[in-house]
Design a protein around this motif. Structure first.
Motif, PDB file in Angstrom:
ATOM      1  N   ALA A  51      -8.150  11.738  59.003  1.00  0.00           N
ATOM      2  CA  ALA A  51      -7.655  11.291  57.700  1.00  0.00           C
ATOM      3  C   ALA A  51      -8.795  10.725  56.872  1.00  0.00           C
ATOM      4  N   GLN A  52      -9.696   9.958  57.500  1.00  0.00           N
ATOM      5  CA  GLN A  52     -10.842   9.406  56.781  1.00  0.00           C
ATOM      6  C   GLN A  52     -11.757  10.518  56.292  1.00  0.00           C
ATOM      7  N   LEU A  53     -12.013  11.503  57.147  1.00  0.00           N
ATOM      8  CA  LEU A  53     -12.845  12.637  56.738  1.00  0.00           C
ATOM      9  C   LEU A  53     -12.203  13.395  55.574  1.00  0.00           C
ATOM     10  N   GLY A  54     -10.890  13.547  55.626  1.00  0.00           N
ATOM     11  CA  GLY A  54     -10.195  14.228  54.539  1.00  0.00           C
ATOM     12  C   GLY A  54     -10.335  13.492  53.221  1.00  0.00           C
ATOM     13  N   LYS A  55     -10.270  12.172  53.278  1.00  0.00           N
ATOM     14  CA  LYS A  55     -10.416  11.375  52.057  1.00  0.00           C
ATOM     15  C   LYS A  55     -11.831  11.467  51.510  1.00  0.00           C
ATOM     16  N   LEU A  56     -12.829  11.404  52.406  1.00  0.00           N
ATOM     17  CA  LEU A  56     -14.221  11.535  51.975  1.00  0.00           C
ATOM     18  C   LEU A  56     -14.479  12.917  51.381  1.00  0.00           C
ATOM     19  N   GLU A  57     -13.812  13.918  51.934  1.00  0.00           N
ATOM     20  CA  GLU A  57     -13.910  15.285  51.413  1.00  0.00           C
ATOM     21  C   GLU A  57     -13.400  15.352  49.977  1.00  0.00           C
ATOM     22  N   GLU A  58     -12.300  14.640  49.711  1.00  0.00           N
ATOM     23  CA  GLU A  58     -11.705  14.662  48.375  1.00  0.00           C
ATOM     24  C   GLU A  58     -12.498  13.829  47.372  1.00  0.00           C
ATOM     25  N   ASN A  59     -13.143  12.764  47.854  1.00  0.00           N
ATOM     26  CA  ASN A  59     -13.796  11.821  46.948  1.00  0.00           C
ATOM     27  C   ASN A  59     -15.037  12.379  46.265  1.00  0.00           C
ATOM     28  N   TYR A  60     -15.697  13.356  46.897  1.00  0.00           N
ATOM     29  CA  TYR A  60     -16.975  13.829  46.358  1.00  0.00           C
ATOM     30  C   TYR A  60     -16.809  15.230  45.764  1.00  0.00           C
ATOM     31  N   PRO A  61     -17.292  15.447  44.544  1.00  0.00           N
ATOM     32  CA  PRO A  61     -17.188  16.785  43.942  1.00  0.00           C
ATOM     33  C   PRO A  61     -17.858  17.833  44.827  1.00  0.00           C
ATOM     34  N   GLY A  62     -17.115  18.840  45.223  1.00  0.00           N
ATOM     35  CA  GLY A  62     -17.668  19.861  46.107  1.00  0.00           C
ATOM     36  C   GLY A  62     -17.475  19.553  47.575  1.00  0.00           C
ATOM     37  N   GLY A  63     -16.923  18.364  47.865  1.00  0.00           N
ATOM     38  CA  GLY A  63     -16.633  18.011  49.244  1.00  0.00           C
ATOM     39  C   GLY A  63     -17.838  17.526  50.029  1.00  0.00           C
ATOM     40  N   LEU A  64     -17.623  17.305  51.334  1.00  0.00           N
ATOM     41  CA  LEU A  64     -18.681  16.784  52.195  1.00  0.00           C
ATOM     42  C   LEU A  64     -19.847  17.758  52.323  1.00  0.00           C
ATOM     43  N   ALA A  65     -19.569  19.046  52.246  1.00  0.00           N
ATOM     44  CA  ALA A  65     -20.651  20.031  52.338  1.00  0.00           C
ATOM     45  C   ALA A  65     -21.646  19.833  51.189  1.00  0.00           C
ATOM     46  N   ALA A  66     -21.132  19.666  49.981  1.00  0.00           N
ATOM     47  CA  ALA A  66     -22.010  19.446  48.826  1.00  0.00           C
ATOM     48  C   ALA A  66     -22.749  18.114  48.954  1.00  0.00           C
ATOM     49  N   TYR A  67     -22.055  17.095  49.460  1.00  0.00           N
ATOM     50  CA  TYR A  67     -22.674  15.781  49.636  1.00  0.00           C
ATOM     51  C   TYR A  67     -23.832  15.857  50.628  1.00  0.00           C
ATOM     52  N   GLU A 214     -14.130   4.654  44.974  1.00  0.00           N
ATOM     53  CA  GLU A 214     -14.027   5.102  46.356  1.00  0.00           C
ATOM     54  C   GLU A 214     -15.416   5.133  46.991  1.00  0.00           C
ATOM     55  N   LYS A 215     -15.455   5.158  48.307  1.00  0.00           N
ATOM     56  CA  LYS A 215     -16.732   5.145  49.010  1.00  0.00           C
ATOM     57  C   LYS A 215     -17.139   6.548  49.445  1.00  0.00           C
ATOM     58  N   VAL A 216     -18.412   6.677  49.796  1.00  0.00           N
ATOM     59  CA  VAL A 216     -18.932   7.922  50.357  1.00  0.00           C
ATOM     60  C   VAL A 216     -19.469   7.620  51.748  1.00  0.00           C
ATOM     61  N   ALA A 217     -19.685   8.659  52.528  1.00  0.00           N
ATOM     62  CA  ALA A 217     -20.172   8.482  53.893  1.00  0.00           C
ATOM     63  C   ALA A 217     -21.608   7.966  53.893  1.00  0.00           C
ATOM     64  N   ALA A 218     -21.883   7.022  54.783  1.00  0.00           N
ATOM     65  CA  ALA A 218     -23.251   6.524  54.944  1.00  0.00           C
ATOM     66  C   ALA A 218     -24.036   7.518  55.803  1.00  0.00           C
ATOM     67  N   LEU A 219     -25.342   7.538  55.621  1.00  0.00           N
ATOM     68  CA  LEU A 219     -26.210   8.470  56.355  1.00  0.00           C
ATOM     69  C   LEU A 219     -26.970   7.729  57.454  1.00  0.00           C
ATOM     70  N   ALA A 220     -27.138   8.401  58.601  1.00  0.00           N
ATOM     71  CA  ALA A 220     -27.779   7.774  59.755  1.00  0.00           C
ATOM     72  C   ALA A 220     -29.282   8.019  59.797  1.00  0.00           C
TER      73      ALA A 220
END
Length: 265
Positions: A51-67, A214-220
């Motif tokens: 569910a969290q991944l789905g929300k992050l996917e929606e939050n960023y234009p183009g989804g997580l792949a574009a991010y 909304e937030k975006v995923a942090a990078l490691a």
């Protein structure tokens, strides 16, 4: 490898979630699912992460792949020492105005600007905490100076009130200029509490709109691998996005600030 990770999903996982997991594995994010047990084990925790991944996917234009692709491009430029402004030469425009406070010319332009005060709307980003300053609360609650102890938000609003009084004096009627404050999960409660505890610092509650960012995923790392929380293997670490969200959130609102300003004075 993607098929192996998908096989670990709960039996009721949606086709969209299966596709998202497969896409993330192809993008070098298999570490997110490597410690997942077989299907049927810890399924509730897996559903929460999906569910969290789905929300992050929606939050960023183009989804997580574009991010992820954008992050890798920017991080790669940094690692290689590339300057995106290479070849550009800074220059000072020679067709502007050098306005100096106290001069007749400055006052003339100031009056010209203030004549449009009734059409102003204000927006300020407040998505981050004051951790870098050794303060665990919202930065707007910090004192702007030590003489009066006025908070940063109080000083900001005092300028709005001054412009509002000017607009009322010039227009001869009631004027209420709108203020939008962009908050995040980290600051929404703190900003609202600060406003309510201080009577909105003189503004009316209806003048203030909180726009939640909304937030975006942090990078490691520099390979743009998405980070998991250290103590929570089924939850991604997240962070607020940039200040540019202010305009996007405002446009998505029911009534744009500019239109509210025109209707308030």
């Amino acid at each position: 490898r993607a098929a192996t990770m998908v096989d670990r999903l709960p039996a009721d996982a949606s086709a969209a979630h299966k596709q998202l997991v497969a896409s993330l594995v192809e993008l070098g994010q298999a570490h997110l699912f490597e410690k997942w047990p077989p299907a049927g084990e810890q399924d509730e925790a897996k559903r929460q992460m999906l569910a969290q991944l789905g929300k992050l996917e929606e939050n960023y234009p183009g989804g997580l792949a574009a991010y992820i692709r954008s992050a890798r491009n920017l991080l790669g430029q940094s690692v290689r020492g590339e300057n995106p402004l290479q070849g550009w030469s800074p220059s000072v425009p020679d067709d502007g105005f050098d306005l100096r406070p106290g001069t007749d010319e400055f006052e003339r332009y100031e009056e010209r600007g203030l004549a449009e005060a009734a059409h102003l709307a204000f927006a300020v980003p407040a998505g981050g905490l004051g951790e870098r300053l050794g303060f665990s609360g919202v930065k707007f609650a910090l004192p702007a100076e030590i003489a009066t102890g006025s908070t940063v938000l109080e000083v900001y609003i005092s300028y709005i009130l001054a412009v509002q009084r000017h607009a009322e004096a010039k227009g001869g009627g009631r004027c209420r200029l709108p203020l939008a404050i962009m908050v995040s999960d980290d600051t929404a409660v703190g900003i609202e509490a600060l406003l309510q505890a201080n009577g909105y610092f003189g503004l009316e509650a209806a003048q203030v709109t909180l726009l939640k960012q909304e937030k975006v995923a942090a990078l490691a790392d520099s390979d743009a691998r998405l980070a998991l929380k250290t103590s929570k293997p089924f939850e991604l670490a997240t962070k607020p996005h940039g200040h540019g969200d202010t305009r996007g959130l405002e446009r998505a609102g029911r009534q744009p600030l500019a239109r509210r300003a025109a209707a308030s004075c």
